[in-house]
Design a protein around this motif. Structure first.
Motif, PDB file in Angstrom:
ATOM      1  N   ALA A  24       0.868  -1.179   0.000  1.00  0.00           N
ATOM      2  CA  ALA A  24       0.000   0.000   0.000  1.00  0.00           C
ATOM      3  C   ALA A  24       0.900   1.223   0.000  1.00  0.00           C
ATOM      4  N   TYR A  25       0.744   2.084  -0.973  1.00  0.00           N
ATOM      5  CA  TYR A  25       1.597   3.272  -1.004  1.00  0.00           C
ATOM      6  C   TYR A  25       0.845   4.471  -0.460  1.00  0.00           C
ATOM      7  N   ASN A  67      -3.218  -0.312  -8.718  1.00  0.00           N
ATOM      8  CA  ASN A  67      -4.583   0.172  -8.537  1.00  0.00           C
ATOM      9  C   ASN A  67      -4.504   1.538  -7.867  1.00  0.00           C
ATOM     10  N   LYS A  68      -4.598   2.571  -8.678  1.00  0.00           N
ATOM     11  CA  LYS A  68      -4.440   3.928  -8.169  1.00  0.00           C
ATOM     12  C   LYS A  68      -5.633   4.359  -7.321  1.00  0.00           C
ATOM     13  N   THR A  69      -6.776   3.763  -7.545  1.00  0.00           N
ATOM     14  CA  THR A  69      -7.961   4.142  -6.797  1.00  0.00           C
ATOM     15  C   THR A  69      -7.782   3.890  -5.311  1.00  0.00           C
ATOM     16  N   VAL A  70      -7.191   2.735  -5.005  1.00  0.00           N
ATOM     17  CA  VAL A  70      -6.993   2.392  -3.593  1.00  0.00           C
ATOM     18  C   VAL A  70      -5.523   2.460  -3.201  1.00  0.00           C
ATOM     19  N   LYS A  71      -4.678   3.007  -4.076  1.00  0.00           N
ATOM     20  CA  LYS A  71      -3.252   3.171  -3.800  1.00  0.00           C
ATOM     21  C   LYS A  71      -2.624   1.840  -3.396  1.00  0.00           C
ATOM     22  N   HIS A  72      -2.757   0.888  -4.279  1.00  0.00           N
ATOM     23  CA  HIS A  72      -2.286  -0.464  -3.996  1.00  0.00           C
ATOM     24  C   HIS A  72      -1.451  -0.971  -5.162  1.00  0.00           C
ATOM     25  N   LEU A  73      -0.386  -1.630  -4.794  1.00  0.00           N
ATOM     26  CA  LEU A  73       0.560  -2.190  -5.757  1.00  0.00           C
ATOM     27  C   LEU A  73       0.776  -3.651  -5.395  1.00  0.00           C
ATOM     28  N   SER A  74       0.838  -4.510  -6.390  1.00  0.00           N
ATOM     29  CA  SER A  74       1.132  -5.903  -6.074  1.00  0.00           C
ATOM     30  C   SER A  74       2.150  -6.463  -7.058  1.00  0.00           C
ATOM     31  N   ASP A  84      13.669 -17.487  -5.438  1.00  0.00           N
ATOM     32  CA  ASP A  84      12.852 -16.285  -5.245  1.00  0.00           C
ATOM     33  C   ASP A  84      12.773 -15.899  -3.772  1.00  0.00           C
ATOM     34  N   SER A  85      13.246 -16.753  -2.890  1.00  0.00           N
ATOM     35  CA  SER A  85      13.215 -16.448  -1.457  1.00  0.00           C
ATOM     36  C   SER A  85      14.071 -15.210  -1.188  1.00  0.00           C
ATOM     37  N   ALA A  86      13.452 -14.194  -0.628  1.00  0.00           N
ATOM     38  CA  ALA A  86      14.126 -12.906  -0.410  1.00  0.00           C
ATOM     39  C   ALA A  86      13.142 -11.975   0.282  1.00  0.00           C
ATOM     40  N   VAL A  87      13.600 -10.768   0.561  1.00  0.00           N
ATOM     41  CA  VAL A  87      12.704  -9.707   1.023  1.00  0.00           C
ATOM     42  C   VAL A  87      12.396  -8.816  -0.174  1.00  0.00           C
ATOM     43  N   TYR A  88      11.137  -8.494  -0.341  1.00  0.00           N
ATOM     44  CA  TYR A  88      10.691  -7.693  -1.477  1.00  0.00           C
ATOM     45  C   TYR A  88      10.198  -6.329  -0.982  1.00  0.00           C
ATOM     46  N   PHE A  89      10.715  -5.285  -1.614  1.00  0.00           N
ATOM     47  CA  PHE A  89      10.337  -3.916  -1.262  1.00  0.00           C
ATOM     48  C   PHE A  89       9.645  -3.251  -2.440  1.00  0.00           C
ATOM     49  N   CYS A  90       8.588  -2.508  -2.139  1.00  0.00           N
ATOM     50  CA  CYS A  90       8.046  -1.613  -3.152  1.00  0.00           C
ATOM     51  C   CYS A  90       8.574  -0.214  -2.864  1.00  0.00           C
ATOM     52  N   ALA A  91       8.639   0.598  -3.887  1.00  0.00           N
ATOM     53  CA  ALA A  91       9.074   1.985  -3.729  1.00  0.00           C
ATOM     54  C   ALA A  91       8.240   2.859  -4.650  1.00  0.00           C
ATOM     55  N   GLU A  92       7.997   4.077  -4.199  1.00  0.00           N
ATOM     56  CA  GLU A  92       7.193   5.010  -4.981  1.00  0.00           C
ATOM     57  C   GLU A  92       7.961   6.304  -5.186  1.00  0.00           C
ATOM     58  N   ASN A  93       7.582   7.013  -6.226  1.00  0.00           N
ATOM     59  CA  ASN A  93       8.220   8.270  -6.553  1.00  0.00           C
ATOM     60  C   ASN A  93       7.177   9.170  -7.188  1.00  0.00           C
ATOM     61  N   TRP A  94       7.355  10.456  -7.026  1.00  0.00           N
ATOM     62  CA  TRP A  94       6.469  11.391  -7.710  1.00  0.00           C
ATOM     63  C   TRP A  94       7.294  12.491  -8.319  1.00  0.00           C
ATOM     64  N   ALA A  95       6.752  13.063  -9.376  1.00  0.00           N
ATOM     65  CA  ALA A  95       7.523  13.950 -10.239  1.00  0.00           C
ATOM     66  C   ALA A  95       8.173  15.089  -9.471  1.00  0.00           C
ATOM     67  N   ASN A  96       7.458  15.694  -8.551  1.00  0.00           N
ATOM     68  CA  ASN A  96       8.014  16.832  -7.838  1.00  0.00           C
ATOM     69  C   ASN A  96       9.116  16.443  -6.869  1.00  0.00           C
ATOM     70  N   ALA A  97       9.284  15.144  -6.652  1.00  0.00           N
ATOM     71  CA  ALA A  97      10.339  14.669  -5.756  1.00  0.00           C
ATOM     72  C   ALA A  97      11.593  14.293  -6.533  1.00  0.00           C
ATOM     73  N   PHE A 103      10.608   4.016   0.149  1.00  0.00           N
ATOM     74  CA  PHE A 103      10.482   2.568   0.208  1.00  0.00           C
ATOM     75  C   PHE A 103       9.464   2.142   1.251  1.00  0.00           C
ATOM     76  N   GLY A 104       8.743   1.073   0.938  1.00  0.00           N
ATOM     77  CA  GLY A 104       7.902   0.407   1.906  1.00  0.00           C
ATOM     78  C   GLY A 104       8.753  -0.448   2.833  1.00  0.00           C
ATOM     79  N   GLY A 105       8.096  -1.072   3.815  1.00  0.00           N
ATOM     80  CA  GLY A 105       8.824  -1.795   4.850  1.00  0.00           C
ATOM     81  C   GLY A 105       9.324  -3.166   4.440  1.00  0.00           C
ATOM     82  N   GLY A 106       8.809  -3.742   3.372  1.00  0.00           N
ATOM     83  CA  GLY A 106       9.303  -5.028   2.900  1.00  0.00           C
ATOM     84  C   GLY A 106       8.456  -6.205   3.332  1.00  0.00           C
TER      85      GLY A 106
END
Lengths: 113, 115
Positions: A24-25, A67-74, A84-97, A103-106
């Motif tokens: 969830a971002y 899914n931008k409506t609910v701010k969800h990434l999978s 494939d065993s590992a820790v997986y992180f999502c990360a988000e960015n926005w243009a003004n940044a 990064f999410g918590g993993g």
């Protein structure tokens, strides 16, 4: 999944099954998203990215859904393998940044043989 | 080099000592980032450099932390008077250009242990 202190959310799957890791971002203005994989003792490794003008992108054995409506990434991993065993992180960015990724918590993925 | 290189890979130090961590980014990458990762945690942004611009230091946790980047390439992260809570993996990353959405390439990190 978001981190809860020292205990990362863990997903345990059987080898050969499909895996789905959720994120969830926070920022509705985010327009770029990345998934990273981090194996023990190594730095994060890029897996796949997606821009906000898309809702799905496929790579080799991996698919990212946005899914931008609910701010969800999978992240979906097909035919999960022991490697494939590992820790997986999502990360988000926005243009003004600029290129400042947040990064999410993993989530820890454990693949059972 | 082919990837982001960090040294040392492991550093054990005594509380109160200063440490220096080194990062060699991918050749041609103008943006360089330092992150910190505590055990079982996500990545905490520390500082980034873009070309010759003033660095964004907004993530540095205290004035004991500083970093420099010489000649737009190699970077050194310095922690003065280390404390036990500084123990973590320090990750360096680089990207081609900070002004657009670019994926970051990470090094393997320096595991810092403060006794």
């Amino acid at each position: 999944g978001e981190s809860v202190g020292l205990h990362l959310p863990t997903l345990s799957v059987q080898e050969g099954d499909n895996s789905i890791i959720n994120c969830a971002y926070s920022n509705s203005a985010s327009d770029y998203f990345i998934w990273y994989k981090q194996e023990s003792g190594k730095g994060p490794q890029f897996i796949i990215d997606i821009r906000s003008n898309m809702d799905k992108r496929q790579g080799q054995r991996v698919t990212v859904l946005l899914n931008k409506t609910v701010k969800h990434l999978s992240l979906q991993i097909a035919a999960t393998q022991p490697g494939d065993s590992a820790v997986y992180f999502c990360a988000e960015n926005w243009a003004n940044a600029g290129n400042m990724l947040t990064f999410g918590g993993g989530t820890r993925l454990m693949v059972k043989p | 080099g082919a990837g982001v290189s960090q040294s040392p890979s492991n550093k054990v130090t005594e509380k109160g000592k200063d440490v220096e961590l080194r990062c060699d980014p991918i050749s041609g990458h103008t943006a360089l980032y330092w992150y910190r990762q505590s055990l079982g945690q996500g990545l905490e942004f520390l500082i980034y450099f873009q070309g010759n611009s003033a660095p964004d230091k907004s993530g540095l946790p205290s004035d004991r932390f500083s970093a420099e980047r010489t000649g737009g390439s190699v970077s050194t992260l310095t922690i003065q008077r280390t404390q036990q809570e500084d123990s973590a993996v320090y990750l360096c990353a680089s990207s081609f250009d900070r002004s657009t959405n670019e994926k970051l390439f990470f090094g393997s990190g320096t595991q810092l242990s403060v006794l």
